[in-house]
Design a protein around this motif. Structure first.
Motif, PDB file in Angstrom:
ATOM      1  N   ASP A  78      31.728  40.252  28.798  1.00 22.81           N
ATOM      2  CA  ASP A  78      31.296  41.501  29.431  1.00 22.81           C
ATOM      3  C   ASP A  78      32.455  42.124  30.197  1.00 22.81           C
ATOM      4  O   ASP A  78      32.738  43.318  30.064  1.00 22.81           O
ATOM      5  N   ILE A  79      33.122  41.295  30.991  1.00 22.84           N
ATOM      6  CA  ILE A  79      34.215  41.773  31.828  1.00 22.84           C
ATOM      7  C   ILE A  79      35.354  42.304  30.965  1.00 22.84           C
ATOM      8  O   ILE A  79      35.963  43.332  31.282  1.00 22.84           O
ATOM      9  N   GLU A  80      35.608  41.648  29.868  1.00 20.40           N
ATOM     10  CA  GLU A  80      36.637  42.121  28.933  1.00 20.40           C
ATOM     11  C   GLU A  80      36.259  43.493  28.384  1.00 20.40           C
ATOM     12  O   GLU A  80      37.105  44.373  28.239  1.00 20.40           O
ATOM     13  N   SER A  81      34.970  43.693  28.099  1.00 18.62           N
ATOM     14  CA  SER A  81      34.534  44.988  27.552  1.00 18.62           C
ATOM     15  C   SER A  81      34.673  46.123  28.568  1.00 18.62           C
ATOM     16  O   SER A  81      34.689  47.289  28.190  1.00 18.62           O
ATOM     17  N   PHE A  82      34.796  45.784  29.863  1.00 18.13           N
ATOM     18  CA  PHE A  82      34.988  46.802  30.894  1.00 18.13           C
ATOM     19  C   PHE A  82      36.455  47.182  31.047  1.00 18.13           C
ATOM     20  O   PHE A  82      36.787  48.057  31.833  1.00 18.13           O
ATOM     21  N   GLY A  83      37.347  46.489  30.334  1.00 20.04           N
ATOM     22  CA  GLY A  83      38.760  46.855  30.348  1.00 20.04           C
ATOM     23  C   GLY A  83      39.706  45.799  30.871  1.00 20.04           C
ATOM     24  O   GLY A  83      40.909  46.046  30.975  1.00 20.04           O
ATOM     25  N   ALA A  84      39.212  44.621  31.184  1.00 17.84           N
ATOM     26  CA  ALA A  84      40.099  43.553  31.646  1.00 17.84           C
ATOM     27  C   ALA A  84      40.619  42.755  30.444  1.00 17.84           C
ATOM     28  O   ALA A  84      39.862  42.492  29.517  1.00 17.84           O
ATOM     29  N   PRO A  85      41.883  42.384  30.444  1.00 12.66           N
ATOM     30  CA  PRO A  85      42.395  41.523  29.383  1.00 12.66           C
ATOM     31  C   PRO A  85      41.656  40.178  29.387  1.00 12.66           C
ATOM     32  O   PRO A  85      41.170  39.737  30.436  1.00 12.66           O
ATOM     33  N   LYS A  86      41.595  39.530  28.227  1.00 12.10           N
ATOM     34  CA  LYS A  86      40.779  38.323  28.056  1.00 12.10           C
ATOM     35  C   LYS A  86      41.020  37.248  29.118  1.00 12.10           C
ATOM     36  O   LYS A  86      40.074  36.757  29.734  1.00 12.10           O
ATOM     37  N   LEU A  87      42.252  36.850  29.320  1.00  7.03           N
ATOM     38  CA  LEU A  87      42.523  35.767  30.267  1.00  7.03           C
ATOM     39  C   LEU A  87      42.210  36.177  31.703  1.00  7.03           C
ATOM     40  O   LEU A  87      41.730  35.370  32.495  1.00  7.03           O
ATOM     41  N   LEU A  88      42.446  37.424  32.030  1.00  8.95           N
ATOM     42  CA  LEU A  88      42.099  37.917  33.350  1.00  8.95           C
ATOM     43  C   LEU A  88      40.584  38.027  33.496  1.00  8.95           C
ATOM     44  O   LEU A  88      40.037  37.757  34.574  1.00  8.95           O
ATOM     45  N   ALA A  89      39.906  38.380  32.424  1.00  6.97           N
ATOM     46  CA  ALA A  89      38.438  38.465  32.449  1.00  6.97           C
ATOM     47  C   ALA A  89      37.827  37.105  32.789  1.00  6.97           C
ATOM     48  O   ALA A  89      36.830  37.027  33.514  1.00  6.97           O
ATOM     49  N   LYS A  90      38.420  36.053  32.294  1.00 10.66           N
ATOM     50  CA  LYS A  90      37.921  34.709  32.614  1.00 10.66           C
ATOM     51  C   LYS A  90      38.082  34.403  34.095  1.00 10.66           C
ATOM     52  O   LYS A  90      37.193  33.818  34.722  1.00 10.66           O
TER      53      LYS A  90
END
Length: 105
Positions: free
Chosen positions: A67-79
């Motif tokens: 979800d967080i990645e879909s808001f514009g955060a890169p994958k590793l940062l989304a984690k």
């Protein structure tokens, strides 16, 4: 708690996007230009998060890193942001720690 989590996430995003902007060009860009682009990325993330319903702490706890990645955060940062969003406070002045039943989500 909601505001603290949002501030922590925005700080991570700002740090990341600033590093990315600074690494794009061999010549330093004007600081104001870099800050403007970084702020736009962070604002876009926050707007997407809120548009999807992330307007309170209960909603943040439910966010997956996808979800967080879909808001514009890169994958590793989304984690990393997901860990922040799923954290709970033991007391208002105490450390944040992961909620045991949500840490694996």
């Amino acid at each position: 708690m909601y505001q603290k989590k949002l501030e922590e996430a925005c700080a991570l995003l700002t740090s990341h996007f600033t590093a990315v902007e600074n690494s794009k060009s061999p010549q330093p860009q004007p600081k104001e230009q870099t800050q403007s682009r970084v702020q736009h990325c962070v604002d876009t993330f926050v707007a997407a998060l809120k548009e999807a319903g992330g307007t309170d702490d209960d909603a943040l706890v439910q966010c997956t890193w996808e979800d967080i990645e879909s808001f514009g955060a890169p994958k590793l940062l989304a984690k990393r942001i997901g860990k922040i969003f799923r954290s709970t406070a033991t007391d208002p002045n105490g450390p944040i720690r992961s909620a045991p039943n949500l840490a694996a989500a």
